[in-house]
Each structure stands twice: as C-alpha cells, then as structure tokens.
Design an enzyme around this catalytic site. Structure first.
Site, PDB file in Angstrom:
ATOM      1  CB  CYS A 150      -0.451   7.315   6.088  1.00  0.00           C
ATOM      2  SG  CYS A 150      -1.311   7.255   4.287  1.00  0.00           S
ATOM      3  CD  GLU A 182       0.883   2.852   5.514  1.00  0.00           C
ATOM      4  OE1 GLU A 182       1.688   2.607   4.382  1.00  0.00           O
ATOM      5  OE2 GLU A 182       0.507   3.844   5.975  1.00  0.00           O
TER       6      GLU A 182
END
Length: 233
Positions: A148, A218
């Site tokens: 992230c 993601e």
C-alpha cells in the site's frame, strides 16, 4: 493509453537487497496495475466519476483497518524511531481518510455513495492484512502493509509524468507523486531491508508470500472500483 514506467537505474549486482527481491516478485502485478483501465482512465481523464467515487468510499473503509494494521506494526517495531514512525503513519491514515472523503466527494458533486457498505474485495484485503499483522511476525506484518505504501508511490511517480486533464484526478495523482509521500515510502522500504537482513531464509520466504498477496489485492482493489463491485447476494 499506455503508461510508461519511470526509468529505473540498474540495481547493483551484489548484494541483492530484500526489497529488490520483493519488487522483482511483483513486477508482473505492477505492470498489470499500470495497464488497468482505472489507472489509464485517471491519466487520460476518461475514468467514469462513478468508478472514482466507488474507489474513494472503499479506500476510506480500507484506511480505517490499514491504520489498525500500522498500529500493530508500531507495537512490534524494533526500535523507538520505528515505533514513532508507524504510529505517525497510523494517525496519518485516519487523517487521510477524513480529508479524502470530504475533498474528493465534494469534488464529485456530493456523497451519493457515502453510505456504501464495505465491498467484498475491501473486506477480503483488510481481513488478510489484520490477520497477518496480528498472527505473524513483525516482518510478516511489514511485508503485508508495504504494498500500500510502495505501489501507490510507484504509481503516483509514473502517473505524475503524464498528469491528467481532469483536475480531480490530477489532485489524486499529485498526492501520491509528492516527494513528501515518496520520502515516507523510502523510509519503510529501508526498514524492510534491515528487517529482511536479520531474518532467516524461511522467514523471508513467508514475508515475500505476504507481500505478493497484498500486491495482488492492490490490483483487485482498483479493479473492484472499475467494476463498482457490490455483494452478489
């Protein structure tokens, strides 16, 4: 459109850092992220506002649990500087969630999706993060939260070279391409190298698996926003 990746200088032949090993493992995932229509739509301005609104709401849900994950990393960090840094990042994640919701939803002309529930991919991603940071080692948790930081920094860097004709999307790109954010990411990557250097081969292999898994999440997160994912039943 195709987004070119920024030119990266060749890595030194020896030694291979743990972060270099991690990034090499997800290069196909990162390439798929840059090629995803959500990302290319940010750059050329064609991304539907409904998809961006879905992303903003789900990201605010995500960041609440991400802040919890960072707090656990802070509690397990090896020294006081790292404890303070992760604690600060956790506070920053909550602040970002509040600021993002107000700024971007205002830019979208309202809060039509404000009350949208946590979507399946968001729930799966945050559940995996929390299970890893609570149940694994410090290195496991660090590897799980790293994508992230790192992928957003790399995407922001790549997109900053192109920007966007849409002012709302330009603002999003600038936030992650900003040098302040890039410096935070470099600090976490450096910590990953230090922690990896002290780990056994088996511990590094387990951490790499977590890193690859959350990197895939993601891609799934952006894809879920593109599809405006909802629960099927």
């Amino acid at each position: 459109m195709t987004i070119d990746q920024p030119t990266v200088s060749a890595a030194p032949e020896t030694p291979v850092t743990f972060s270099a090993e991690l990034w090499q493992a997800i290069e196909p995932v990162y390439a798929a992220i840059l090629a995803h229509p959500f990302i290319t739509g940010l750059v050329d301005g064609t991304l539907p506002k409904e998809a961006f609104g879905h992303f903003v709401v789900q990201d605010s849900h995500y960041l609440r649990d991400y802040a919890r994950a960072l707090s656990v990393c802070a509690a397990r960090a090896p020294d006081e500087d790292d404890v303070r840094a992760f604690a600060g990042d956790a506070v920053g994640a909550v602040a970002a969630e509040q600021e993002m919701h107000s700024a971007f939803m205002a830019g979208l002309g309202g809060a039509a999706e404000h009350a949208a529930p946590v979507a399946p991919t968001t729930r799966a991603y945050t559940s995996y993060l929390l299970a890893t940071v609570y149940g694994g080692s410090f290195l496991d948790g660090l590897a799980a939260v790293l994508p992230c930081y790192w992928i957003y920094a790399r995407v922001g860097e790549a997109l900053l070279e192109h920007s966007s004709p849409d002012p709302l999307y330009r603002r999003w790109i600038a936030a992650y391409g900003d040098e302040t954010f890039q410096a935070v990411v470099r600090r976490v990557v450096a910590l990953t190298d230090r922690a990896g250097a002290e780990a056994t081969d088996a511990q590094r292999a387990r951490a790499l698996d977590h890193f690859v898994t959350t990197s895939r999440y993601e891609w799934m997160f952006w894809d879920a926003a593109w599809r405006r994912e909802t629960w099927p039943v």
